[in-house]
Enzyme design. Structure first.
Site, PDB file in Angstrom:
ATOM      1  CD  GLU A   1      -2.918  -1.158   2.325  1.00  0.00           C
ATOM      2  OE1 GLU A   1      -2.813  -0.319   3.218  1.00  0.00           O
ATOM      3  OE2 GLU A   1      -3.775  -2.057   2.342  1.00  0.00           O
TER       4      GLU A   1
ATOM      5  CG  HIS B   1      -8.660   5.874   1.858  1.00  0.00           C
ATOM      6  ND1 HIS B   1      -8.579   5.671   0.505  1.00  0.00           N
ATOM      7  CD2 HIS B   1      -8.074   4.799   2.436  1.00  0.00           C
ATOM      8  CE1 HIS B   1      -7.985   4.505   0.280  1.00  0.00           C
ATOM      9  NE2 HIS B   1      -7.664   3.957   1.436  1.00  0.00           N
TER      10      HIS B   1
ATOM     11  NE  ARG C   1      -4.302   5.489   3.266  1.00  0.00           N
ATOM     12  CZ  ARG C   1      -4.775   4.614   4.103  1.00  0.00           C
ATOM     13  NH1 ARG C   1      -5.332   5.001   5.216  1.00  0.00           N
ATOM     14  NH2 ARG C   1      -4.688   3.343   3.833  1.00  0.00           N
TER      15      ARG C   1
ATOM     16  CG  HIS D   1      -9.746   6.320   5.949  1.00  0.00           C
ATOM     17  ND1 HIS D   1     -10.699   5.356   5.693  1.00  0.00           N
ATOM     18  CD2 HIS D   1      -8.585   5.652   6.166  1.00  0.00           C
ATOM     19  CE1 HIS D   1     -10.127   4.159   5.734  1.00  0.00           C
ATOM     20  NE2 HIS D   1      -8.851   4.310   6.049  1.00  0.00           N
TER      21      HIS D   1
ATOM     22  NE  ARG E   1      -4.372   5.067   9.761  1.00  0.00           N
ATOM     23  CZ  ARG E   1      -4.863   4.147   8.930  1.00  0.00           C
ATOM     24  NH1 ARG E   1      -4.307   2.938   8.864  1.00  0.00           N
ATOM     25  NH2 ARG E   1      -5.910   4.413   8.182  1.00  0.00           N
TER      26      ARG E   1
HETATM   27  P1  FAD Z   1     -13.679   0.661  16.049  1.00  0.00           P
HETATM   28  O1  FAD Z   1     -13.401  -0.575  15.310  1.00  0.00           O
HETATM   29  O2  FAD Z   1     -14.248   1.776  15.291  1.00  0.00           O
HETATM   30  O3  FAD Z   1     -14.677   0.298  17.243  1.00  0.00           O
HETATM   31  C1  FAD Z   1     -15.263   1.317  18.016  1.00  0.00           C
HETATM   32  C2  FAD Z   1     -16.300   0.696  18.917  1.00  0.00           C
HETATM   33  O4  FAD Z   1     -16.703   1.628  19.908  1.00  0.00           O
HETATM   34  C3  FAD Z   1     -17.579   0.283  18.195  1.00  0.00           C
HETATM   35  O5  FAD Z   1     -17.973  -0.952  18.708  1.00  0.00           O
HETATM   36  C4  FAD Z   1     -18.586   1.362  18.609  1.00  0.00           C
HETATM   37  O6  FAD Z   1     -19.915   0.941  18.601  1.00  0.00           O
HETATM   38  C5  FAD Z   1     -18.111   1.629  20.015  1.00  0.00           C
HETATM   39  N1  FAD Z   1     -18.516   2.943  20.544  1.00  0.00           N
HETATM   40  C6  FAD Z   1     -18.197   4.168  20.062  1.00  0.00           C
HETATM   41  N2  FAD Z   1     -18.743   5.126  20.843  1.00  0.00           N
HETATM   42  C7  FAD Z   1     -19.407   4.486  21.831  1.00  0.00           C
HETATM   43  C8  FAD Z   1     -20.178   4.910  22.941  1.00  0.00           C
HETATM   44  N3  FAD Z   1     -20.423   6.223  23.191  1.00  0.00           N
HETATM   45  N4  FAD Z   1     -20.721   3.975  23.750  1.00  0.00           N
HETATM   46  C9  FAD Z   1     -20.529   2.665  23.513  1.00  0.00           C
HETATM   47  N5  FAD Z   1     -19.817   2.196  22.480  1.00  0.00           N
HETATM   48  C10 FAD Z   1     -19.255   3.093  21.653  1.00  0.00           C
HETATM   49  N6  FAD Z   1      -6.828   0.224   9.197  1.00  0.00           N
HETATM   50  C11 FAD Z   1      -5.849  -0.649   8.877  1.00  0.00           C
HETATM   51  O7  FAD Z   1      -4.866  -0.783   9.609  1.00  0.00           O
HETATM   52  N7  FAD Z   1      -5.979  -1.417   7.757  1.00  0.00           N
HETATM   53  C12 FAD Z   1      -7.032  -1.329   6.915  1.00  0.00           C
HETATM   54  O8  FAD Z   1      -7.110  -2.043   5.933  1.00  0.00           O
HETATM   55  C13 FAD Z   1      -8.044  -0.387   7.219  1.00  0.00           C
HETATM   56  N8  FAD Z   1      -9.109  -0.220   6.384  1.00  0.00           N
HETATM   57  C14 FAD Z   1     -10.115   0.619   6.760  1.00  0.00           C
HETATM   58  C15 FAD Z   1     -11.251   0.719   5.960  1.00  0.00           C
HETATM   59  C16 FAD Z   1     -12.319   1.497   6.345  1.00  0.00           C
HETATM   60  C17 FAD Z   1     -13.522   1.620   5.453  1.00  0.00           C
HETATM   61  C18 FAD Z   1     -12.257   2.199   7.574  1.00  0.00           C
HETATM   62  C19 FAD Z   1     -13.408   3.043   8.016  1.00  0.00           C
HETATM   63  C20 FAD Z   1     -11.119   2.129   8.364  1.00  0.00           C
HETATM   64  C21 FAD Z   1     -10.043   1.346   7.967  1.00  0.00           C
HETATM   65  N9  FAD Z   1      -8.899   1.245   8.745  1.00  0.00           N
HETATM   66  C22 FAD Z   1      -7.915   0.362   8.407  1.00  0.00           C
HETATM   67  C23 FAD Z   1      -8.832   1.891  10.050  1.00  0.00           C
HETATM   68  C24 FAD Z   1      -9.168   0.850  11.129  1.00  0.00           C
HETATM   69  O9  FAD Z   1     -10.198   0.021  10.662  1.00  0.00           O
HETATM   70  C25 FAD Z   1      -9.598   1.484  12.417  1.00  0.00           C
HETATM   71  O10 FAD Z   1      -8.732   2.511  12.790  1.00  0.00           O
HETATM   72  C26 FAD Z   1      -9.633   0.444  13.531  1.00  0.00           C
HETATM   73  O11 FAD Z   1     -10.401  -0.657  13.132  1.00  0.00           O
HETATM   74  C27 FAD Z   1     -10.184   1.060  14.783  1.00  0.00           C
HETATM   75  O12 FAD Z   1     -10.455   0.052  15.704  1.00  0.00           O
HETATM   76  P2  FAD Z   1     -11.008   0.462  17.125  1.00  0.00           P
HETATM   77  O13 FAD Z   1     -11.227  -0.807  17.870  1.00  0.00           O
HETATM   78  O14 FAD Z   1     -10.159   1.490  17.713  1.00  0.00           O
HETATM   79  O15 FAD Z   1     -12.402   1.190  16.819  1.00  0.00           O
HETATM   80  C1  SIN Z   2      -7.260   0.619   2.693  1.00  0.00           C
HETATM   81  O1  SIN Z   2      -7.524  -0.567   2.588  1.00  0.00           O
HETATM   82  O2  SIN Z   2      -6.936   1.356   1.759  1.00  0.00           O
HETATM   83  C2  SIN Z   2      -7.339   1.231   4.037  1.00  0.00           C
HETATM   84  C3  SIN Z   2      -6.122   0.894   4.755  1.00  0.00           C
HETATM   85  C4  SIN Z   2      -5.953   1.759   5.950  1.00  0.00           C
HETATM   86  O3  SIN Z   2      -6.781   2.608   6.250  1.00  0.00           O
HETATM   87  O4  SIN Z   2      -4.923   1.574   6.597  1.00  0.00           O
END
Ligand code: FAD
Ligand code: SIN
Length: 524
Positions: free
Chosen positions: A113, A241, A288, A349, A384
């Site tokens: 990537e 993104h 990015r 993103h 990032r």
């Molecule tokens: P999240 O997975 O967002 O989980 C947050 C949780 O908190 C959820 O369960 C939500 O319901 C809960 N929550 C929020 N507020 C409250 C509240 N007030 N009360 C109770 N619960 C609450 N990163 C990579 O490294 N590789 C990738 O390929 C990649 N692709 C991506 C593609 C997309 C479309 C997106 C949107 C992001 C991508 N990212 C990627 C970024 C990555 O997915 C996220 O940064 C990461 O998954 C965040 O994980 P997390 O557990 O911190 O939060």
């Molecule tokens: C992607 O798959 O392009 C998202 C990867 C990332 O957010 O790190």
């Protein structure tokens, strides 16, 4: 009786699930999530998780790539620690049942990537997040010591403030005793006490008009810590993104993974010309921030709404097998990606900033830990590197789990915590007031605090935000608590942090590009 736990986890994405599984062997756990467990940024992650697996890759190369993307603001100690921990943490995900694609030789099929000098992204097709979350949720559901409270919305952290101590002299004296949470099914507000609280509430994408983030990403955790006077940092670095599918009808915007450019896809303007080499010698695989700004610039110069991503020169069968979900999604919209170009635009993103944590995931508030997108560890600096965020989430959840396991037995439950005070709040939720304010907020942030900023735009954003803030606070004080109103209020708090920090950064760096400080990046 108020429910009491040793460990309270807010959020069921990768960070929350990992932490919950680790601490569950040592004490009682509540895992709360404001929607169904699956709904999270994690679920939508496509590209994968970055880690050094085989030669010729090396820790040193991954470290260097992370620093280059972070534009000089990454914390070297954190970068080194996260990248070296990666193999062990990923092995744990595999042991919990997550599957990553392998090639015919039995080795992991590593993708590339933007900003990576080697192929190093472990992935499961183009739905890596779904696969990891599936495996972890299965494990969590088997764990007897974890109480799953889905559809519970965390309203606020409980600190000394709720005990009537309004003045905390030293901000490092603030302590967290638990949370107030709204049961979305019954509308009751409960007080949950816990020895430790782990914040894993994810990102902030919905502060902007166009985002890849699902609707849960409203910056609740950051806003709760901000209100509790905890430390927040680097909020000016919002990652856009470069390639979300251009489809005005859809929210969130569907992501077209960067891995597809790693696979050979090329960005074109609508007249069919490549443009990325005008901006960076790494072309379509520059970091990015560079690619998103270049697209933004081309769109503004041309007055167009999207650029194209061309995959038609790639092997059709391989393309379909590596990116089956993108293929299917585009086909639904009449775009056959082996034959047609994909219209794409940048979308908000990822939040590089957030709740400041140390190497053990401790926040500035005692007994409160944070990991994942809500946190700011120092790994990402000003931008990032792709696929470093799932990695950061899994490494820091481990760190925070280890530290809280070592601490929780020494912590007493707080006595005398009052229940939620809803005095004077009788107005029913009036959705039009909330949705209109939200639309205005998203427009302000997109137009004035987006990919390209200026001092005047930031000032204007702050002036407009002030009006929305006052109106919403007044509504909040009089209304019965609702999730929609609280999310709006949280988004306003987050927008305020972004604008204030963007105003204070008097330079262009990484994701923060201000045309009044153009010395580093000259686009126009
Ligand atoms: P999240 O997975 O967002 O989980 C947050 C949780 O908190 C959820 O369960 C939500 O319901 C809960 N929550 C929020 N507020 C409250 C509240 N007030 N009360 C109770 N619960 C609450 N990163 C990579 O490294 N590789 C990738 O390929 C990649 N692709 C991506 C593609 C997309 C479309 C997106 C949107 C992001 C991508 N990212 C990627 C970024 C990555 O997915 C996220 O940064 C990461 O998954 C965040 O994980 P997390 O557990 O911190 O939060
Ligand atoms: C992607 O798959 O392009 C998202 C990867 C990332 O957010 O790190």
């Amino acid at each position: 009786m108020k429910p009491k736990y040793d460990f309270l986890v807010i959020g069921s994405g990768l960070a929350g699930l990992t932490y919950a599984l680790k601490v569950a062997k040592f004490g009682s756990v509540a895992l709360i999530s404001k929607a169904k467990l699956e709904e999270s940024n994690t679920y939508y992650a496509q590209g994968g998780i970055a880690a050094v697996t085989y030669q010729p890759d090396s820790y040193q190369k991954h470290v260097e790539d992370t620093h280059i993307a972070g534009d000089g603001l990454c914390n070297p100690e954190v970068v080194e620690m996260v990248i070296k921990e990666a193999p062990e943490r990923i092995k744990e995900l595999i042991d919990w049942g997550a599957e990553f694609d392998k090639g015919p030789d039995g080795h992991y099929d590593l993708a590339k990537e933007g900003g990576h000098s080697e192929k190093r992204i472990l992935h499961h097709k183009d739905n890596t997040g779904f696969e990891i979350q599936r495996a972890l949720i299965e494990q969590v559901k088997k764990c007897e010591s974890i109480d799953i409270l889905d559809y519970y919305f965390a309203l606020d952290l409980i600190t000394q403030h709720h005990l009537g101590f309004h003045v905390v002299k030293d901000k490092t004296d603030i302590e967290c005793y638990g949370i107030y949470a709204l049961n979305r099914r019954t509308k009751d507000i409960i007080t949950i006490l816990s020895k430790t609280v782990f914040l894993a509430t994810g990102g902030i994408g919905n502060v902007y008009h166009t985002t890849t983030n699902p609707s849960i990403a409203t910056g609740d955790g950051i806003a709760m810590v901000y209100r509790a006077m905890g430390m927040i940092e680097n909020m000016e670095f919002v990652q856009f993104h470069p390639t979300s599918l251009y489809n005005l009808q859809e929210r969130p915007s569907f992501l077209i993974t960067e891995a597809i450019r790693g696979f050979g896809a090329i960005l074109l303007t609508q007249d069919g010309n490549e443009f990325m080499h005008k901006y960076d010698q790494r072309g379509c695989l520059a970091p990015r921030d560079v690619v998103a700004r270049a697209i933004d610039n081309e769109l503004k110069i041309r007055g167009e709404e999207f650029v194209y991503l061309k995959c038609t020169h790639l092997d059709a069968e391989e393309l379909k097998s590596h990116f089956p979900n993108i293929y299917a999604k585009c086909l639904e919209l009449g775009i056959e990606i082996t034959k047609d170009y994909i219209p794409v635009v940048p979308a908000a993103h990822y939040a590089c900033g957030g709740v400041k944590v140390n190497l053990d995931g401790q926040t500035s508030i005692k007994n409160l830990y944070a990991a994942g997108e809500v946190s700011c560890t120092g790994l990402h600096g000003a931008n990032r590197l792709a696929s470093n965020s799932l990695l950061e989430a899994v490494v820091y959840s481990h760190k925070a789990a280890m530290h809280s396991i070592s601490m929780f037995k020494k912590i007493e439950f707080c006595k005398g915590v009052p229940d939620w005070n809803d005095e004077g709040t009788s107005l029913p939720e009036e959705m039009i007031l909330i949705t209109q304010e939200l639309k205005e907020l998203q427009q302000i942030m997109t137009n004035y605090v987006g990919i390209v900023r200026s001092n005047l735009r930031l000032k204007r954003a702050l002036d407009r935000l002030e009006i929305i803030y006052k109106e919403t606070e007044s509504l909040y004080e009089q209304s019965t608590v609702s999730q929609n109103l609280c999310e709006l209020r949280n988004s306003i708090n987050v927008a305020y942090c972004i604008i204030k920090m963007a105003k204070s950064r008097r330079e262009s760096r990484g994701l923060h590009y201000n045309i009044d400080y153009p010395e580093k990046y000259i686009l126009y």
